[in-house]
Write a protein that holds these residues in place. Structure first.
Motif, PDB file in Angstrom:
ATOM      1  N   SER A   1       0.796  -1.222   0.000  1.00  0.00           N
ATOM      2  CA  SER A   1       0.000   0.000   0.000  1.00  0.00           C
ATOM      3  C   SER A   1       0.830   1.275   0.000  1.00  0.00           C
ATOM      4  O   SER A   1       0.422   2.289  -0.574  1.00  0.00           O
ATOM      5  CB  SER A   1      -0.930  -0.005   1.214  1.00  0.00           C
ATOM      6  OG  SER A   1      -1.616   1.207   1.358  1.00  0.00           O
ATOM      7  N   VAL A   2       2.013   1.246   0.627  1.00  0.00           N
ATOM      8  CA  VAL A   2       2.757   2.487   0.861  1.00  0.00           C
ATOM      9  C   VAL A   2       3.189   3.156  -0.437  1.00  0.00           C
ATOM     10  O   VAL A   2       3.313   4.381  -0.503  1.00  0.00           O
ATOM     11  CB  VAL A   2       3.979   2.212   1.767  1.00  0.00           C
ATOM     12  CG1 VAL A   2       5.029   1.369   1.050  1.00  0.00           C
ATOM     13  CG2 VAL A   2       4.590   3.526   2.253  1.00  0.00           C
ATOM     14  N   PHE A   3       3.405   2.363  -1.477  1.00  0.00           N
ATOM     15  CA  PHE A   3       3.700   2.956  -2.779  1.00  0.00           C
ATOM     16  C   PHE A   3       2.623   3.979  -3.145  1.00  0.00           C
ATOM     17  O   PHE A   3       2.918   5.086  -3.594  1.00  0.00           O
ATOM     18  CB  PHE A   3       3.771   1.853  -3.843  1.00  0.00           C
ATOM     19  CG  PHE A   3       3.875   2.375  -5.246  1.00  0.00           C
ATOM     20  CD1 PHE A   3       5.109   2.558  -5.843  1.00  0.00           C
ATOM     21  CD2 PHE A   3       2.734   2.681  -5.982  1.00  0.00           C
ATOM     22  CE1 PHE A   3       5.219   3.055  -7.139  1.00  0.00           C
ATOM     23  CE2 PHE A   3       2.823   3.177  -7.274  1.00  0.00           C
ATOM     24  CZ  PHE A   3       4.067   3.353  -7.847  1.00  0.00           C
ATOM     25  N   SER A   4       1.381   3.602  -2.935  1.00  0.00           N
ATOM     26  CA  SER A   4       0.275   4.481  -3.314  1.00  0.00           C
ATOM     27  C   SER A   4       0.117   5.656  -2.373  1.00  0.00           C
ATOM     28  O   SER A   4      -0.415   6.692  -2.761  1.00  0.00           O
ATOM     29  CB  SER A   4      -1.032   3.676  -3.379  1.00  0.00           C
ATOM     30  OG  SER A   4      -0.953   2.717  -4.413  1.00  0.00           O
TER      31      SER A   4
ATOM     32  N   ILE B   1      -3.963   2.646  -2.064  1.00  0.00           N
ATOM     33  CA  ILE B   1      -3.727   2.621  -0.617  1.00  0.00           C
ATOM     34  C   ILE B   1      -4.724   1.693   0.066  1.00  0.00           C
ATOM     35  O   ILE B   1      -4.368   0.834   0.877  1.00  0.00           O
ATOM     36  CB  ILE B   1      -3.861   4.037  -0.027  1.00  0.00           C
ATOM     37  CG1 ILE B   1      -2.733   4.940  -0.528  1.00  0.00           C
ATOM     38  CG2 ILE B   1      -3.867   3.998   1.499  1.00  0.00           C
ATOM     39  CD1 ILE B   1      -2.887   6.391  -0.125  1.00  0.00           C
ATOM     40  N   VAL B   2      -5.993   1.854  -0.293  1.00  0.00           N
ATOM     41  CA  VAL B   2      -7.067   1.152   0.413  1.00  0.00           C
ATOM     42  C   VAL B   2      -7.089  -0.339   0.088  1.00  0.00           C
ATOM     43  O   VAL B   2      -7.166  -1.195   0.991  1.00  0.00           O
ATOM     44  CB  VAL B   2      -8.430   1.795   0.070  1.00  0.00           C
ATOM     45  CG1 VAL B   2      -9.575   0.988   0.668  1.00  0.00           C
ATOM     46  CG2 VAL B   2      -8.473   3.235   0.556  1.00  0.00           C
ATOM     47  N   THR B   3      -7.029  -0.677  -1.202  1.00  0.00           N
ATOM     48  CA  THR B   3      -7.247  -2.058  -1.633  1.00  0.00           C
ATOM     49  C   THR B   3      -6.261  -3.051  -1.021  1.00  0.00           C
ATOM     50  O   THR B   3      -6.686  -4.065  -0.442  1.00  0.00           O
ATOM     51  CB  THR B   3      -7.236  -2.140  -3.168  1.00  0.00           C
ATOM     52  OG1 THR B   3      -8.297  -1.339  -3.684  1.00  0.00           O
ATOM     53  CG2 THR B   3      -7.409  -3.585  -3.636  1.00  0.00           C
ATOM     54  N   PRO B   4      -4.931  -2.841  -1.121  1.00  0.00           N
ATOM     55  CA  PRO B   4      -4.022  -3.843  -0.552  1.00  0.00           C
ATOM     56  C   PRO B   4      -4.163  -4.006   0.955  1.00  0.00           C
ATOM     57  O   PRO B   4      -4.049  -5.123   1.480  1.00  0.00           O
ATOM     58  CB  PRO B   4      -2.632  -3.294  -0.911  1.00  0.00           C
ATOM     59  CG  PRO B   4      -2.848  -2.384  -2.051  1.00  0.00           C
ATOM     60  CD  PRO B   4      -4.192  -1.766  -1.805  1.00  0.00           C
ATOM     61  N   VAL B   5      -4.422  -2.896   1.686  1.00  0.00           N
ATOM     62  CA  VAL B   5      -4.542  -2.977   3.139  1.00  0.00           C
ATOM     63  C   VAL B   5      -5.814  -3.715   3.542  1.00  0.00           C
ATOM     64  O   VAL B   5      -5.802  -4.573   4.435  1.00  0.00           O
ATOM     65  CB  VAL B   5      -4.501  -1.562   3.764  1.00  0.00           C
ATOM     66  CG1 VAL B   5      -4.834  -1.617   5.250  1.00  0.00           C
ATOM     67  CG2 VAL B   5      -3.130  -0.935   3.558  1.00  0.00           C
ATOM     68  N   VAL B   6      -6.940  -3.387   2.899  1.00  0.00           N
ATOM     69  CA  VAL B   6      -8.197  -4.084   3.202  1.00  0.00           C
ATOM     70  C   VAL B   6      -8.050  -5.573   2.943  1.00  0.00           C
ATOM     71  O   VAL B   6      -8.485  -6.416   3.755  1.00  0.00           O
ATOM     72  CB  VAL B   6      -9.355  -3.499   2.369  1.00  0.00           C
ATOM     73  CG1 VAL B   6     -10.596  -4.380   2.478  1.00  0.00           C
ATOM     74  CG2 VAL B   6      -9.681  -2.078   2.822  1.00  0.00           C
ATOM     75  N   ILE B   7      -7.429  -5.933   1.831  1.00  0.00           N
ATOM     76  CA  ILE B   7      -7.236  -7.354   1.523  1.00  0.00           C
ATOM     77  C   ILE B   7      -6.326  -8.005   2.564  1.00  0.00           C
ATOM     78  O   ILE B   7      -6.579  -9.133   3.020  1.00  0.00           O
ATOM     79  CB  ILE B   7      -6.653  -7.523   0.109  1.00  0.00           C
ATOM     80  CG1 ILE B   7      -7.688  -7.090  -0.932  1.00  0.00           C
ATOM     81  CG2 ILE B   7      -6.249  -8.984  -0.145  1.00  0.00           C
ATOM     82  CD1 ILE B   7      -7.180  -7.108  -2.362  1.00  0.00           C
TER      83      ILE B   7
END
Length: 449
Positions: free
Chosen positions: A63-66, A397-403
């Motif tokens: 996520s941090v990339f985003s 940001i949201v998608t990888p963390v939620v997954i």
């Protein structure tokens, strides 16, 4: 000058086709950039085992990339408009390749600082890669007339599938036989070499030594923004509160931005968690993942090119820009939502088929990148592209963390697939019922001198 007159003229004045070479460079550079975003997903399983990185930590590293990409989008758009897209893009390419290379030394850090070090490096990667997408839009707007822009946009967007098709099998091989370090070292060196090629062969339309007058006339007559590629001396006054308000209070632009948010959710799932889904959720090894992932990538590439071809074909047949862009986008987003059905089957072959269909749909929908050039005032293409990608990056940001949280808390990818698939339906809804008729945004604000 009339286009037909140019075609009928003697061979001595036949227009050059330099724009296709520039487009090829955009495709290659974009493929390298997207592979550099995805390399952690290939190396992630091996790194997690060797370095003790948890699923939640891995989700944050994805996520941090985003996070950085979001923060840098508006400054990146300003840089592109101020100093010229070609120059800024080349500098960006060199810097992101350097940070990719350095990630291969992460295990040299003290044990307690490995995750923090990778976090900083991925953040830096997002910062310096931020001019990529708005730079692509800006360069295409300068090198391609409106009638060719949909296809050109779809072709450079297909680079994300080229990255999966070409680089994922190679990276999987490197992880399996040489170790995860070589994924970062190999991609970093490749990007640095490409930077040298970019500096030598890519120019703006007005300064490229191989462009003849016939091609320049064709670009101007077709609506290409050839002037902006050299930068705007008054660019320091482009990014103002009034400009941002103009974009963010437009229902049309907000619908476009939400559509990009939804499309990006699909993209970041495939770039980050998809290989790990196949390994942890379906029991494949990393070599098998590199091979299996090529089928959806081929479908995504075909869909990406086809979306642009369909869009430009509709334009040539007299349909409005609104219809020409919405038909492939809505169709594609609805198809991409079919990945939800992977929750109801156990066959790996069927799952790969569903993912292939979803990625084909996502490819069709990527024609939405042309909408930036279609709707933004000429002098604000960089800023408009920055805002467009800012919304997409928020999804990153949201998608990888939620997954990551869903997988760690439930032990499966079921909720994750519902979450990602719902974005396809929301994106289609926005283009059908929120945006209205696509039209150029009237620049109601003026830059204060």
């Amino acid at each position: 000058m009339n286009t037909y007159e140019i075609d009928a003229a003697p061979a001595a004045v036949k227009r050059s086709r330099v724009r296709y070479g520039v487009l090829a460079m955009l495709v290659i550079a974009s493929a390298v950039a997207l592979a550099d975003r995805a390399n952690l997903s290939i190396a992630g399983s091996a790194m997690s085992s060797e370095l003790g990185i948890s699923s939640v930590q891995l989700g944050y590293l994805f996520s941090v990339f985003s996070w950085a990409y979001v923060l840098a989008q508006l400054p990146a758009g300003w840089l592109l408009d101020r100093f010229g897209a070609v120059r800024v893009y080349g500098c960006s390419l060199g810097l992101w390749s350097l940070f990719t290379f350095i990630q291969g030394f992460a295990d040299g850090l003290p044990v307690g600082l490995i995750v923090a070090g990778l976090f900083c490096l991925r953040f830096a990667l997002g910062l310096v890669e931020s001019p990529l997408s708005p730079g692509n839009s800006s360069i295409v707007a300068g090198w391609f007339p409106v009638a060719e822009r949909g296809t050109a946009t779809a072709i450079y967007n297909s680079a994300q599938y080229l990255a999966v098709l070409v680089f994922l099998p190679i990276m999987g091989y490197l992880v399996h036989y040489a170790g995860w370090h070589w994924v970062f070292w190999g991609m970093g060196v490749l990007g640095l070499l490409l930077t040298l090629v970019w500096a030598r062969v890519v120019r703006s339309p007005l300064t490229h030594p191989r462009v003849n007058d016939a091609e320049l006339d064709y670009l101007r007559d077709g609506g290409a923004n050839v002037q902006m590629q050299n930068g705007n001396p008054s660019g320091s006054k482009v990014l103002t509160r009034g400009v941002l308000k103009m974009f963010l209070t437009s229902r049309q632009m907000l619908g476009i931005y939400v559509g990009q948010y939804c499309l990006a959710s699909m993209q970041y799932f495939f770039l980050t968690w998809f290989p790990i889904y196949l390994v942890k959720g379906r029991g494949l090894n990393i070599m098998e993942v590199g091979l299996v992932a090529t089928m959806p990538a081929v479908a995504g590439f075909i869909g990406g090119v086809l979306g642009g071809v369909i869009s430009d074909a509709l334009s040539r047949r007299g349909y409005s820009v609104s219809i020409a862009r919405k038909v492939p986008f809505v169709t594609g987003m609805l198809l991409s939502s079919t990945l939800i059905f992977s929750n109801f089957v156990s066959s790996t072959y069927v799952i790969v088929g569903l993912m292939t269909l979803a990625l084909f749909g996502k490819g069709l929908a990527a024609v939405n990148f042309a909408v930036v050039s279609d709707t933004a005032p000429a002098r604000l293409v960089g800023v408009a592209g920055g805002l467009f990608n800012l919304f997409g990056s928020v999804s990153g940001i949201v998608t990888p963390v939620v997954i990551g949280y869903a997988v760690q808390s439930t032990g499966s990818f079921t909720i994750a697939l519902y979450f990602v698939g719902a974005h396809g339906l929301i994106g289609a809804f926005c283009y059908l019922f929120v945006i209205g008729k696509l039209r150029p945004l009237s620049e109601k604000v003026r830059v204060r001198e």
